[in-house]
Design an enzyme around this catalytic site. Structure first.
Site, PDB file in Angstrom:
ATOM      1  N   ASP A  13      16.350  17.233 -49.344  1.00 19.24           N
ATOM      2  CA  ASP A  13      17.416  18.014 -49.963  1.00 19.24           C
ATOM      3  C   ASP A  13      16.853  18.709 -51.198  1.00 19.24           C
ATOM      4  OD1 ASP A  13      19.865  19.070 -50.560  1.00 19.24           O
ATOM      5  OD2 ASP A  13      20.762  17.203 -51.269  1.00 19.24           O
ATOM      6  N   ASP A 108      19.061  24.554 -47.538  1.00 19.31           N
ATOM      7  CA  ASP A 108      18.364  23.706 -48.502  1.00 19.31           C
ATOM      8  C   ASP A 108      18.284  22.235 -48.123  1.00 19.31           C
ATOM      9  OD1 ASP A 108      21.060  23.273 -48.798  1.00 19.31           O
ATOM     10  OD2 ASP A 108      21.010  23.144 -50.980  1.00 19.31           O
ATOM     11  N   GLU A 109      18.615  21.873 -46.899  1.00 17.72           N
ATOM     12  CA  GLU A 109      18.469  20.473 -46.513  1.00 17.72           C
ATOM     13  C   GLU A 109      18.243  20.347 -45.012  1.00 17.72           C
ATOM     14  OE1 GLU A 109      21.867  17.837 -46.648  1.00 17.72           O
ATOM     15  OE2 GLU A 109      23.238  19.543 -46.841  1.00 17.72           O
TER      16      GLU A 109
END
Length: 357
Positions: A13, A108-109
């Protein structure tokens, strides 16, 4: 614990991704509270903010006016989605150096299954550390990672040493970790549900273990079954790399419930709709839009959806659907807002896909 073969799963993350990219590209902002989204001269909501801003009580999806009251010297920047997508692609290339089993959740993860990775003698912990090292070395951004044999625990773990940290829950640590784990950390347990659990004297994983599955299901329905499974170390979901998509959706749970329709409209237009468009684009190269809709979850955890059959992503219709859905709450504030679109089953040329903005 489940008898399923133990996997080595990493949840990576990125830390305050959008803002971190902006600060990387403009180092003068490093010591300042910064947020992406919103505008000082117009109404709007924040997309995300850095950890300095969070210390003032600023959070994502917060109305700009409220954020500026909490932090008058907050630096507001416009979103540069094309840049964030490009950086996300570079992160994905780093992941691919370790495994092909990658399940992106957003820009983003992502989940990574490194069970069969031979690097670092197969140590998932060392692999996670090396991934984060390379992200910082090559992209000048920090990431946090969680490592476990279960997906939900890997996701929980990635949040425990933020920012720029790693947390490992080894197989022989799972039972003890779950026993002392706050139930609100389990994905799917929100503020209202957690309050209900506390009233029923359920605070930690051990409390769920000491209850019966039948009671939990009778009291909480599907969530009760999920709680029982998770607190007994059962999560047989694998890292999914390819899915047959029937729909695409985005949603946002608010740090504070929102009771103004105008603010929800801002979230719809400036945060959720651009993200839905981005996520849907790759699927719309081969399929068309069959219907669009909104999802609203109220402060009492009741939720409603409203859909409309149409072959385009039309903002005016989405706004109308949102108004209808919110009205169903009869004045209740909103804790979650989502948008979704249904995909056609027939193959379509990308040029036939219509976007109305």
């Amino acid at each position: 614990m489940s008898s399923t073969k133990l996997r080595k799963i990493i949840h990576v993350d990125m830390d305050a991704f959008y803002v971190s990219v902006e600060i990387r590209d403009n180092p003068e902002l490093a010591d300042k509270p910064v947020a992406v989204g919103g505008s000082r001269g117009a109404r709007g909501v924040l997309s995300t903010c850095n950890y300095i801003a969070r210390a003032y009580g600023v959070s994502s999806a917060m109305p700009t006016a409220l954020a500026l009251k909490k932090c008058p010297h907050l630096v507001l920047l416009p979103a540069r989605m094309q840049v964030y997508r490009s950086v996300s692609s570079e992160i994905r290339k780093i992941f691919q150096c370790y495994t092909d089993l990658i399940e992106p959740l957003s820009l983003d993860e992502a989940y990574l299954d490194v069970t069969d990775c031979k690097m670092f003698a197969g140590s998932a912990t060392l692999i996670a550390k090396d991934i984060c090292r390379r992200i910082f070395q090559e992209l000048k951004l920090t990431a946090s990672a969680g490592v476990s044999s279960l997906k939900f625990l890997a996701k929980i773990a990635s949040d425990l040493n933020k920012p720029n940290g790693i947390y490992v829950i080894a197989p022989d640590q799972i039972d003890n970790f779950i026993d002392t784990m706050a139930l609100k950390k389990i994905p799917g347990v929100g503020k209202v549900t957690n309050e209900k659990l506390i009233k029923d004297n359920f605070r930690l994983g051990q409390d769920i273990k000491n209850s019966s599955q039948a009671y939990l299901i009778s009291r909480y329905g599907k969530l009760g079954a999920l709680l029982w499974q998770r607190c007994h170390g059962v999560d047989e979901r694998t890292v999914v790399t390819n899915r047959v998509r029937k729909s695409v959706g985005v949603e946002r749970t608010f740090a504070q419930d929102i009771d103004q329709l105008s603010t929800l409209m801002e979230v719809l237009q400036h945060i959720l709709l651009p993200e839905l468009k981005r996520r849907a684009q790759q699927h719309l190269q081969h399929k068309g839009i069959a219907r669009i809709g909104v999802k609203v979850k109220f402060s009492d955890f009741q939720q409603t959806t409203k859909d409309y059959a149409i072959a385009e992503l039309n903002i005016k219709i989405l706004q109308q659907l949102l108004s209808i859905a919110v009205a169903r709450g009869q004045g209740k504030s909103v804790r979650l807002l989502g948008l979704h679109l249904g995909l056609t089953t027939a193959q379509n040329n990308a040029e036939q896909v219509a976007f109305a903005w």
